[in-house]
Design a protein around this motif. Structure first.
Motif, PDB file in Angstrom:
ATOM      1  N   THR A  75      44.725  44.796  34.405  1.00 58.14           N
ATOM      2  CA  THR A  75      43.560  44.227  33.737  1.00 58.14           C
ATOM      3  C   THR A  75      43.897  42.998  32.908  1.00 58.14           C
ATOM      4  O   THR A  75      43.007  42.403  32.323  1.00 58.14           O
ATOM      5  CB  THR A  75      42.925  45.280  32.820  1.00 58.14           C
ATOM      6  N   TYR A  77      44.335  39.373  32.130  1.00 59.48           N
ATOM      7  CA  TYR A  77      43.908  38.125  32.760  1.00 59.48           C
ATOM      8  C   TYR A  77      44.882  37.016  32.387  1.00 59.48           C
ATOM      9  O   TYR A  77      45.281  36.874  31.230  1.00 59.48           O
ATOM     10  CB  TYR A  77      42.495  37.765  32.313  1.00 59.48           C
ATOM     11  N   ASP A  83      39.754  27.503  33.082  1.00 57.39           N
ATOM     12  CA  ASP A  83      39.206  28.570  32.238  1.00 57.39           C
ATOM     13  C   ASP A  83      38.587  27.976  30.985  1.00 57.39           C
ATOM     14  O   ASP A  83      39.090  26.990  30.420  1.00 57.39           O
ATOM     15  CB  ASP A  83      40.304  29.557  31.838  1.00 57.39           C
ATOM     16  N   ARG A 149      35.385  32.193  33.575  1.00 59.70           N
ATOM     17  CA  ARG A 149      36.585  32.256  34.412  1.00 59.70           C
ATOM     18  C   ARG A 149      36.598  31.096  35.397  1.00 59.70           C
ATOM     19  O   ARG A 149      35.563  30.699  35.926  1.00 59.70           O
ATOM     20  CB  ARG A 149      36.636  33.574  35.189  1.00 59.70           C
ATOM     21  N   LEU A 152      38.964  31.033  41.777  1.00 61.86           N
ATOM     22  CA  LEU A 152      40.281  31.414  42.284  1.00 61.86           C
ATOM     23  C   LEU A 152      40.548  30.725  43.619  1.00 61.86           C
ATOM     24  O   LEU A 152      39.684  30.689  44.499  1.00 61.86           O
ATOM     25  CB  LEU A 152      40.374  32.930  42.467  1.00 61.86           C
ATOM     26  N   GLN A 170      34.052  33.495  40.012  1.00 64.06           N
ATOM     27  CA  GLN A 170      34.084  34.764  39.302  1.00 64.06           C
ATOM     28  C   GLN A 170      33.003  34.775  38.223  1.00 64.06           C
ATOM     29  O   GLN A 170      32.631  33.718  37.692  1.00 64.06           O
ATOM     30  CB  GLN A 170      35.441  34.982  38.637  1.00 64.06           C
ATOM     31  N   GLU A 174      34.084  40.221  35.085  1.00 59.67           N
ATOM     32  CA  GLU A 174      34.924  40.935  36.039  1.00 59.67           C
ATOM     33  C   GLU A 174      35.610  39.965  36.982  1.00 59.67           C
ATOM     34  O   GLU A 174      35.005  39.010  37.472  1.00 59.67           O
ATOM     35  CB  GLU A 174      34.079  41.923  36.849  1.00 59.67           C
ATOM     36  N   SER A 175      36.876  40.213  37.248  1.00 58.95           N
ATOM     37  CA  SER A 175      37.627  39.383  38.188  1.00 58.95           C
ATOM     38  C   SER A 175      37.244  39.737  39.629  1.00 58.95           C
ATOM     39  O   SER A 175      36.759  40.838  39.906  1.00 58.95           O
ATOM     40  CB  SER A 175      39.130  39.586  37.993  1.00 58.95           C
ATOM     41  N   ARG A 177      37.788  40.932  43.368  1.00 60.11           N
ATOM     42  CA  ARG A 177      38.639  41.987  43.916  1.00 60.11           C
ATOM     43  C   ARG A 177      38.957  41.697  45.383  1.00 60.11           C
ATOM     44  O   ARG A 177      38.316  40.859  46.032  1.00 60.11           O
ATOM     45  CB  ARG A 177      37.982  43.351  43.766  1.00 60.11           C
ATOM     46  N   THR A 229      42.374  43.641  41.535  1.00 61.77           N
ATOM     47  CA  THR A 229      41.801  42.376  41.095  1.00 61.77           C
ATOM     48  C   THR A 229      42.741  41.248  41.502  1.00 61.77           C
ATOM     49  O   THR A 229      43.963  41.398  41.488  1.00 61.77           O
ATOM     50  CB  THR A 229      41.599  42.369  39.579  1.00 61.77           C
ATOM     51  N   ARG A 231      44.354  37.278  41.511  1.00 60.60           N
ATOM     52  CA  ARG A 231      44.800  36.236  40.598  1.00 60.60           C
ATOM     53  C   ARG A 231      44.874  34.911  41.354  1.00 60.60           C
ATOM     54  O   ARG A 231      45.029  34.889  42.573  1.00 60.60           O
ATOM     55  CB  ARG A 231      46.170  36.578  40.014  1.00 60.60           C
ATOM     56  N   ASP A 232      44.766  33.845  40.605  1.00 62.22           N
ATOM     57  CA  ASP A 232      44.827  32.522  41.215  1.00 62.22           C
ATOM     58  C   ASP A 232      46.146  32.353  41.964  1.00 62.22           C
ATOM     59  O   ASP A 232      47.221  32.640  41.423  1.00 62.22           O
ATOM     60  CB  ASP A 232      44.699  31.460  40.121  1.00 62.22           C
TER      61      ASP A 232
END
Length: 493
Positions: A75, A77, A83, A149, A152, A170, A174-175, A177, A229, A231-232
């Motif tokens: 979780t 970030y 951002d 956010r 990505l 995003q 929430e990111s 998934r 989740t 990530r970039d």
């Protein structure tokens, strides 16, 4: 506290011994770097308190010195360019507010200037900013929250319908998934191995970490932890399965599978009546989105021929790896034991091959001819000495003797009831013609009572008496008109 007490004590002493101008200079010189809220909270010291020495904090470097990268939780970030964060300094509103992480990974903030936060969590960024503001503020309490956010940049390869690079937006809570990326990429193919998905992730030190993901656990038992989740910079590879029949139904029913409502193009070759490419629409059953299976493809190809080997039906499937995947299905198990897994789900580009059986018992031939993927009827032309000659539609497991009965049976006064001729178009384009003894008491037999096929021609010949009678009629036919003229003149005598 000590510095604030020292400053106030000195100013109060000046209040007793000095002019108001000196007091103002004292306040401006020592309190310019302190927020008014801090002065208010320190309170006034007693006049008897001894003066304390003022200590300034040591300068803090712009980037944090981390001895070793720490593992990030699922979780946590990670901040990056694009951002938007909200920097809140407790009771210092003039320096609080939203700020965007710039392309170089820094925040450009009032009072402290540029601070690098790329690769940090929100908590780590708050600690770095607190250290920077501590050069100018007394014990600053800094909170960093995520306002918006960044999109990505992700890559996905392997058994998905549209592999490649994707930009996913995003929401603020929430990111994105893994399942969302799979849906964006057109869903997984039927050749996907969901239990060994590989995710490659960039770490804060620039290295990459490979993470194994079992999406099969997500669709089988609802293990949400497998829907990680993203990530970039994440890269995902969906490998090719070595057991395509094992989880075919689970893949088709998953929310991230291919769109089952779209038509697909497949090829069906071998022992079917209409071999070649076929476009199959979705929704063959009660469900409009039900996937296309092998039996539906065989039905679209006109059904199986009597000599089809349904125990060894092959499917040739193209894969993203470049090597075609070949597997066999046993449709006889579907008939005998109801093994629905044998009715494999097809995808665009599949080729279904139905081979010729080397040995079939009459019972097997009859049963195979009555299954759902057999043609409903075969068209047979029955001509000659039968009561109702012409084209008749017969069930696919109809033998020669029953075909004659379907045309009304023999014309007993003219037919040769002992034999019939079967004319059949062969697969190589030639025509075969053979004489077969007819015995209505005989069961299915390739020699004496074969099963009829589509476009067969059955000829029932004349018996000897009918042949002689027809020959005499042909010979005496021209004289029949002359005898009729003589009888006409006899009427006037």
């Amino acid at each position: 506290m000590i510095g604030c007490v020292s400053m106030l004590t000195k100013c109060l002493r000046l209040f007793v011994n000095s002019s108001p101008v000196a007091i103002a200079i004292c306040l401006l010189s020592d309190a310019a770097l302190l927020p008014l809220s801090a002065i208010a909270q320190e309170g006034l010291p007693s006049l008897s308190s001894p003066p304390a020495e003022r200590v300034l904090p040591a300068p803090v470097p712009t980037t944090p010195q981390v001895s070793a990268p720490l593992p990030m939780s699922e979780t946590a970030y990670i901040l990056g360019p694009g951002d938007i964060v909200n920097v809140d300094i407790f009771r210092v509103n003039q320096y609080s507010g939203d700020s965007q992480v710039l392309i170089d990974g820094t925040l450009n903030l009032s009072l402290i200037g540029k601070v690098s936060v790329e690769g940090l969590t929100l908590q780590q960024a708050a600690e770095v900013l607190s250290a920077q503001y501590a050069q100018f503020l007394r014990r600053p309490i800094v909170t960093v929250t995520l306002s918006a956010r960044r999109p990505l940049q992700l890559a996905i390869a392997g058994e998905v319908n549209r592999p490649g690079s994707y930009t996913i937006n995003q929401n603020n809570t929430e990111s994105a998934r893994l399942s969302q990326l799979l849906e964006t990429a057109g869903g997984t193919t039927q050749a996907a191995n969901l239990s060994q998905v590989l995710l490659s992730r960039v770490q804060p030190d620039g290295s990459r970490q490979d993470i194994a993901i079992d999406l099969l656990a997500l669709v089988q038992s609802g293990d949400l932890s497998q829907d990680v989740t993203l990530r970039d910079g994440d890269s995902i590879v969906i490998p090719t399965s070595q057991t395509p029949l094992q989880n075919s139904g689970l893949i088709a029913d998953a929310s991230f599978s291919s769109d089952g409502s779209q038509p697909i193009n497949v090829a069906v070759i071998g022992e079917v009546y209409r071999p070649g490419p076929h476009t199959l629409q979705a929704g063959g059953g009660s469900n409009a989105n039900s996937p296309t299976t092998i039996t539906r493809a065989i039905q679209a190809a006109g059904g199986i021929k009597p000599k089809a080997d349904i125990r060894s039906v092959q499917v040739v499937r193209p894969t993203r790896a470049g090597n075609p995947q070949v597997f066999e299905v046993d449709l006889w198990k579907l008939l005998d034991a109801g093994d629905i897994q044998q009715d494999a789900i097809l995808q665009a580009g599949d080729t279904v091959f139905v081979p010729v059986a080397t040995a079939l018992t009459p019972a097997e031939v009859s049963r195979a001819a009555s299954v759902s993927f057999s043609p409903e009827t075969v068209r047979v032309n029955i001509v000659g000495e039968v009561k109702r000659p012409g084209v008749v539609d017969l069930p696919p497991n109809t033998p020669l003797s029953q075909g004659i009965l379907a045309a009304g049976g023999f014309n007993n006064t003219r037919a040769d009831t002992g034999t019939a001729e079967l004319v059949r178009l062969q697969d190589d384009g030639t025509v075969a013609r053979e004489s077969i003894s007819v015995d209505f008491a005989q069961g299915i037999n390739d020699d004496s009572n074969p099963l009829l096929r589509n476009n067969d021609v059955v000829i029932v010949n004349r018996n000897g008496l009918a042949s002689v009678t027809d020959t005499l009629s042909t010979i005496t036919g021209p004289f029949g008109g002359l005898f009729s003229i003589f009888r006409f003149f006899d009427l006037f005598d």
